[in-house]
Structure formats: structure tokens, C-alpha cells
Design an enzyme around this catalytic site. Structure first.
Site, PDB file in Angstrom:
ATOM      1  N   LEU A  88     -46.829 -19.863 -32.499  1.00 27.88           N
ATOM      2  CA  LEU A  88     -46.129 -20.097 -33.759  1.00 27.88           C
ATOM      3  C   LEU A  88     -44.905 -20.938 -33.439  1.00 27.88           C
ATOM      4  O   LEU A  88     -44.251 -20.734 -32.419  1.00 27.88           O
ATOM      5  CB  LEU A  88     -45.672 -18.771 -34.384  1.00 27.88           C
ATOM      6  CG  LEU A  88     -46.761 -17.803 -34.836  1.00 27.88           C
ATOM      7  CD1 LEU A  88     -46.126 -16.493 -35.283  1.00 27.88           C
ATOM      8  CD2 LEU A  88     -47.561 -18.406 -35.966  1.00 27.88           C
ATOM      9  N   ASP A  89     -44.588 -21.897 -34.290  1.00 25.25           N
ATOM     10  CA  ASP A  89     -43.383 -22.705 -34.097  1.00 25.25           C
ATOM     11  C   ASP A  89     -42.157 -21.800 -34.040  1.00 25.25           C
ATOM     12  O   ASP A  89     -42.137 -20.751 -34.687  1.00 25.25           O
ATOM     13  CB  ASP A  89     -43.215 -23.692 -35.243  1.00 25.25           C
ATOM     14  CG  ASP A  89     -44.256 -24.792 -35.246  1.00 25.25           C
ATOM     15  OD1 ASP A  89     -44.466 -25.369 -36.323  1.00 25.25           O
ATOM     16  OD2 ASP A  89     -44.839 -25.067 -34.180  1.00 25.25           O
ATOM     17  N   PRO A  90     -41.124 -22.211 -33.298  1.00 21.96           N
ATOM     18  CA  PRO A  90     -39.912 -21.380 -33.232  1.00 21.96           C
ATOM     19  C   PRO A  90     -39.322 -21.061 -34.605  1.00 21.96           C
ATOM     20  O   PRO A  90     -38.779 -19.977 -34.801  1.00 21.96           O
ATOM     21  CB  PRO A  90     -38.947 -22.225 -32.399  1.00 21.96           C
ATOM     22  CG  PRO A  90     -39.823 -23.058 -31.545  1.00 21.96           C
ATOM     23  CD  PRO A  90     -41.032 -23.360 -32.406  1.00 21.96           C
TER      24      PRO A  90
END
Length: 99
Positions: free
Chosen positions: A66-68
Site C-alpha cells: 500500500l502506498d505510504p
């Protein structure tokens, strides 16, 4: 408990690349999957490493990145369940969160 990693008591490494021995936390064998609600502004790998440390897990992996800036469910596999990680990563997923 904690134990020394590398070199025993009183032993020093010499030469190029020598450094002070580091402390290593004891680990334990865990098997299973934890569904982590990944917080904002942390990478999936950072979340994995924190959970692995908190549980003292010997082996762990996550099933997708998941993107930050994204929040959401991040399945974390421990021990034998890490064999399922690739299958879960390649699968279509739908998560239902009930609060």
C-alpha cells in the site's frame, strides 16, 4: 531476552569492516495471518518490520504494498503462512471492515 550478535564476550573484531557487536532480540516461531489496519504515512515494509519486531516473529511477510499515504488492510503472514503470501498477492481481494 537479548543476546549479543557476533563475537562472544570480550572478543573484538579487527581489521577492515570491524564494528561493535550488536544486540539481537530473541525470535519465536509464529504461524498465521494478521490483518493490520495500516496507518497513514508509513510504508508497508515499515509496518511489517514493526509488527515483526513487536511479535518477536522469526519469519514474516506482507501480501501486497500500500502506498505510504494509503490506509487500509494489510495482511501480514507469519511462519508457514508466508507460503500463502504470493497466492494472496496474485488474487483478487475485497476487504470488508466493520467498525
Amino acid at each position: 531476552g537479548w543476546e549479543r550478535k557476533g563475537g562472544g564476550a570480550g572478543k573484538r573484531r579487527r581489521g577492515k569492516g570491524s564494528r561493535t557487536p550488536q544486540l539481537r532480540r530473541e525470535t519465536r516461531q509464529l504461524n498465521g495471518i494478521l490483518l493490520l489496519d495500516k496507518p497513514f504515512n508509513i510504508t508497508s515494509n515499515d509496518a511489517l518490520q514493526r509488527v515483526k519486531y513487536l511479535f518477536g516473529a522469526e519469519k514474516a511477510g506482507h501480501t501486497g504494498t500500500l502506498d505510504p499515504i494509503a490506509t487500509g488492510m494489510l495482511p501480514i503472514c507469519f511462519g508457514d503462512a508466508t507460503k500463502l503470501a504470493q497466492i494472496l498477492t496474485d488474487s483478487d481481494k475485497t476487504y470488508y471492515v466493520v467498525r
